[in-house]
Scaffold this active site. Structure first.
Site, PDB file in Angstrom:
ATOM      1  N   ASN A  13       0.866  -1.073  -0.162  1.00 10.14           N
ATOM      2  CA  ASN A  13       0.057  -0.143  -0.128  1.00 10.14           C
ATOM      3  C   ASN A  13       0.896   1.138  -0.166  1.00 10.14           C
ATOM      4  O   ASN A  13       1.478   1.394   1.029  1.00 10.14           O
ATOM      5  CB  ASN A  13      -0.896   0.014   1.242  1.00 10.14           C
ATOM      6  CG  ASN A  13      -2.317   0.368   1.100  1.00 10.14           C
ATOM      7  OD1 ASN A  13      -3.021   0.644   2.153  1.00 10.14           O
ATOM      8  ND2 ASN A  13      -2.675   0.761  -0.036  1.00 10.14           N
ATOM      9  N   ASN A  65      -7.141   9.775  -0.227  1.00  5.38           N
ATOM     10  CA  ASN A  65      -7.241   8.650  -1.357  1.00  5.38           C
ATOM     11  C   ASN A  65      -6.775   9.381  -2.481  1.00  5.38           C
ATOM     12  O   ASN A  65      -6.495  10.473  -2.994  1.00  5.38           O
ATOM     13  CB  ASN A  65      -8.498   8.142  -1.353  1.00  5.38           C
ATOM     14  CG  ASN A  65      -8.888   7.291  -0.090  1.00  5.38           C
ATOM     15  OD1 ASN A  65      -8.450   6.336   0.202  1.00  5.38           O
ATOM     16  ND2 ASN A  65     -10.293   7.799   0.374  1.00  5.38           N
ATOM     17  N   CYS A  73      -6.884   5.772   7.212  1.00  6.06           N
ATOM     18  CA  CYS A  73      -6.044   4.639   6.385  1.00  6.06           C
ATOM     19  C   CYS A  73      -5.013   4.020   7.474  1.00  6.06           C
ATOM     20  O   CYS A  73      -4.036   4.663   7.892  1.00  6.06           O
ATOM     21  CB  CYS A  73      -5.279   5.275   5.080  1.00  6.06           C
ATOM     22  SG  CYS A  73      -4.251   4.133   4.115  1.00  6.06           S
ATOM     23  N   ASN A  75      -2.639   1.536   6.936  1.00 10.74           N
ATOM     24  CA  ASN A  75      -1.507   1.347   6.271  1.00 10.74           C
ATOM     25  C   ASN A  75      -0.702   2.619   6.276  1.00 10.74           C
ATOM     26  O   ASN A  75       0.422   2.832   6.402  1.00 10.74           O
ATOM     27  CB  ASN A  75      -1.412   0.591   5.117  1.00 10.74           C
ATOM     28  CG  ASN A  75      -1.590  -0.933   5.321  1.00 10.74           C
ATOM     29  OD1 ASN A  75      -1.092  -1.462   6.395  1.00 10.74           O
ATOM     30  ND2 ASN A  75      -1.988  -1.806   4.297  1.00 10.74           N
ATOM     31  N   ASN A 169     -15.584   0.166   1.294  1.00 10.74           N
ATOM     32  CA  ASN A 169     -14.673  -0.851   0.742  1.00 10.74           C
ATOM     33  C   ASN A 169     -14.835  -2.199   0.761  1.00 10.74           C
ATOM     34  O   ASN A 169     -15.988  -2.526   1.624  1.00 10.74           O
ATOM     35  CB  ASN A 169     -13.231  -0.482   1.828  1.00 10.74           C
ATOM     36  CG  ASN A 169     -12.813   0.768   1.768  1.00 10.74           C
ATOM     37  OD1 ASN A 169     -11.953   1.242   0.944  1.00 10.74           O
ATOM     38  ND2 ASN A 169     -12.999   1.688   2.817  1.00 10.74           N
ATOM     39  N   GLU A 187     -10.501  -1.331  -2.823  1.00  9.98           N
ATOM     40  CA  GLU A 187     -10.553  -0.064  -2.113  1.00  9.98           C
ATOM     41  C   GLU A 187     -11.243   1.118  -2.692  1.00  9.98           C
ATOM     42  O   GLU A 187     -10.933   1.566  -3.763  1.00  9.98           O
ATOM     43  CB  GLU A 187      -8.962   0.652  -1.834  1.00  9.98           C
ATOM     44  CG  GLU A 187      -8.337  -0.264  -0.498  1.00  9.98           C
ATOM     45  CD  GLU A 187      -7.353   0.798   0.038  1.00  9.98           C
ATOM     46  OE1 GLU A 187      -7.786   1.973   0.502  1.00  9.98           O
ATOM     47  OE2 GLU A 187      -6.146   0.176   0.085  1.00  9.98           O
ATOM     48  N   ARG A 188     -12.465   1.613  -1.925  1.00 10.51           N
ATOM     49  CA  ARG A 188     -12.996   2.861  -2.394  1.00 10.51           C
ATOM     50  C   ARG A 188     -12.053   3.935  -2.180  1.00 10.51           C
ATOM     51  O   ARG A 188     -11.252   4.245  -1.328  1.00 10.51           O
ATOM     52  CB  ARG A 188     -14.094   3.070  -1.261  1.00 10.51           C
ATOM     53  CG  ARG A 188     -14.846   4.156  -1.418  1.00 10.51           C
ATOM     54  CD  ARG A 188     -15.804   4.625  -0.223  1.00 10.51           C
ATOM     55  NE  ARG A 188     -15.187   4.898   0.843  1.00 10.51           N
ATOM     56  CZ  ARG A 188     -15.301   5.475   1.926  1.00 10.51           C
ATOM     57  NH1 ARG A 188     -16.859   5.646   2.000  1.00 10.51           N
ATOM     58  NH2 ARG A 188     -14.905   5.726   3.096  1.00 10.51           N
ATOM     59  N   CYS A 197      -4.632  -3.445   2.534  1.00 13.29           N
ATOM     60  CA  CYS A 197      -5.449  -2.184   3.409  1.00 13.29           C
ATOM     61  C   CYS A 197      -5.577  -2.665   4.700  1.00 13.29           C
ATOM     62  O   CYS A 197      -6.125  -3.465   5.129  1.00 13.29           O
ATOM     63  CB  CYS A 197      -6.879  -2.286   2.535  1.00 13.29           C
ATOM     64  SG  CYS A 197      -7.866  -1.062   3.344  1.00 13.29           S
ATOM     65  N   GLY A 198      -4.855  -1.432   5.558  1.00 13.04           N
ATOM     66  CA  GLY A 198      -4.761  -1.846   6.905  1.00 13.04           C
ATOM     67  C   GLY A 198      -6.064  -1.870   7.463  1.00 13.04           C
ATOM     68  O   GLY A 198      -6.299  -2.743   8.327  1.00 13.04           O
ATOM     69  N   THR A 199      -6.988  -1.029   7.322  1.00  8.13           N
ATOM     70  CA  THR A 199      -8.374  -0.734   7.877  1.00  8.13           C
ATOM     71  C   THR A 199      -8.999  -1.915   7.536  1.00  8.13           C
ATOM     72  O   THR A 199      -9.895  -2.596   8.197  1.00  8.13           O
ATOM     73  CB  THR A 199      -9.149   0.445   7.558  1.00  8.13           C
ATOM     74  OG1 THR A 199      -9.297   0.736   6.246  1.00  8.13           O
ATOM     75  CG2 THR A 199      -8.520   1.686   8.378  1.00  8.13           C
TER      76      THR A 199
END
Length: 258
Positions: A13, A65, A73, A75, A169, A187-188, A197-199
């Site tokens: 990411n 983004n 985010c 990451n 997402n 990812e949106r 994607c961390g979240t």
């Protein structure tokens, strides 16, 4: 205007990082954010992060983004912590501000242990799940995520009427062992699959941990490995959530923009 930037990545990411403690970057210029993140006409990244001063905290992370929209985010936050250490703002531990509030983090070499916000509950979305970990995430189990059409199926859910108008997402997961998942995410805001994607992996770990009575889940993504640790309370909420993984500086440069 000439902008000095640094490129960071956390399990694939990737982010344009800018030391903006002077607040010189025109943050309302979303076209500039989009241009800098463009992989053909700009630097290229999944997102752009400004580091600014914040009273009462070590720093503030302002995250965009690639399309100029804003969200939390995971990451990106880990990379922001690593970048702030590089800048000399912090040492091993930090408390900083993000769009979803305050976060604590710890740095150990190239690894960053990020405290995520508490999650009050998981929701069913049909046979799937929905979790908000600072950003909204739809979670779906699939038989073999390595061969799954993540872009096509993720895009359908992201733009579905159930999540209109903001969208969500979308994460697809396959268990690899009792405590390990393989996760791929649409990812949106990037409007594509990202390498990590961390979240998103946090959302997936909470779903899997809840179902299997775990408080730590290892995550494999196309961009590398992460670990999520958490405490599940009797009321079904989750606290002490930690997202753990590498955050690395790739290169630095200057770009002239008009």
């Amino acid at each position: 205007m000439e902008i000095t930037f640094y490129k960071y990545q956390g399990t694939g990411n990737d982010f344009v990082m800018i030391d903006d403690r002077s607040e010189a970057f025109p943050e309302r210029d979303l076209a500039l954010v989009q241009r800098l993140c463009d992989r053909r006409f700009g630097i290229g990244a999944d997102g752009l992060i400004l580091i600014r001063n914040k009273q009462g905290y070590d720093f503030e992370m302002i995250y965009f983004n690639a399309d100029g929209s804003q969200s939390m985010c995971g990451n990106g936050a880990r990379c922001a912590v690593a970048f702030s250490k590089f800048l000399g703002i912090i040492d091993q531990r930090t408390s900083f501000w993000a769009i979803d509030g305050a976060h604590d983090a710890r740095v150990a070499g190239d690894w960053v242990e990020l405290g995520m916000r508490d999650v009050l509950s998981l929701s069913n979305a049909g046979v799937d799940f929905f979790v908000n970990t600072g950003s909204p995430h739809h979670v779906r189990y699939v038989e073999n995520v390595a061969d799954y059409p993540v872009f096509e199926e993720g895009r359908k859910i992201r733009f579905s009427s159930e999540y209109a108008p903001g969208g969500t997402n979308v994460n697809f997961i396959t268990p690899l062992s009792e405590d390990e998942l393989y996760v791929r995410t649409y990812e949106r805001g990037v409007e594509n699959e990202t390498l990590s994607c961390g979240t998103g992996v946090t959302a997936c770990a909470l779903v899997y941990g809840f179902q299997n009575q775990l408080n730590e889940v290892n995550i494999k993504t196309p961009g590398g490995n992460l670990r999520v640790r958490f405490t599940k309370a009797a009321d079904g909420s989750f606290t002490d959530i930690l997202l753990i993984g590498p955050a690395e500086q790739v290169f630095e440069g200057k770009i002239s923009v008009q």
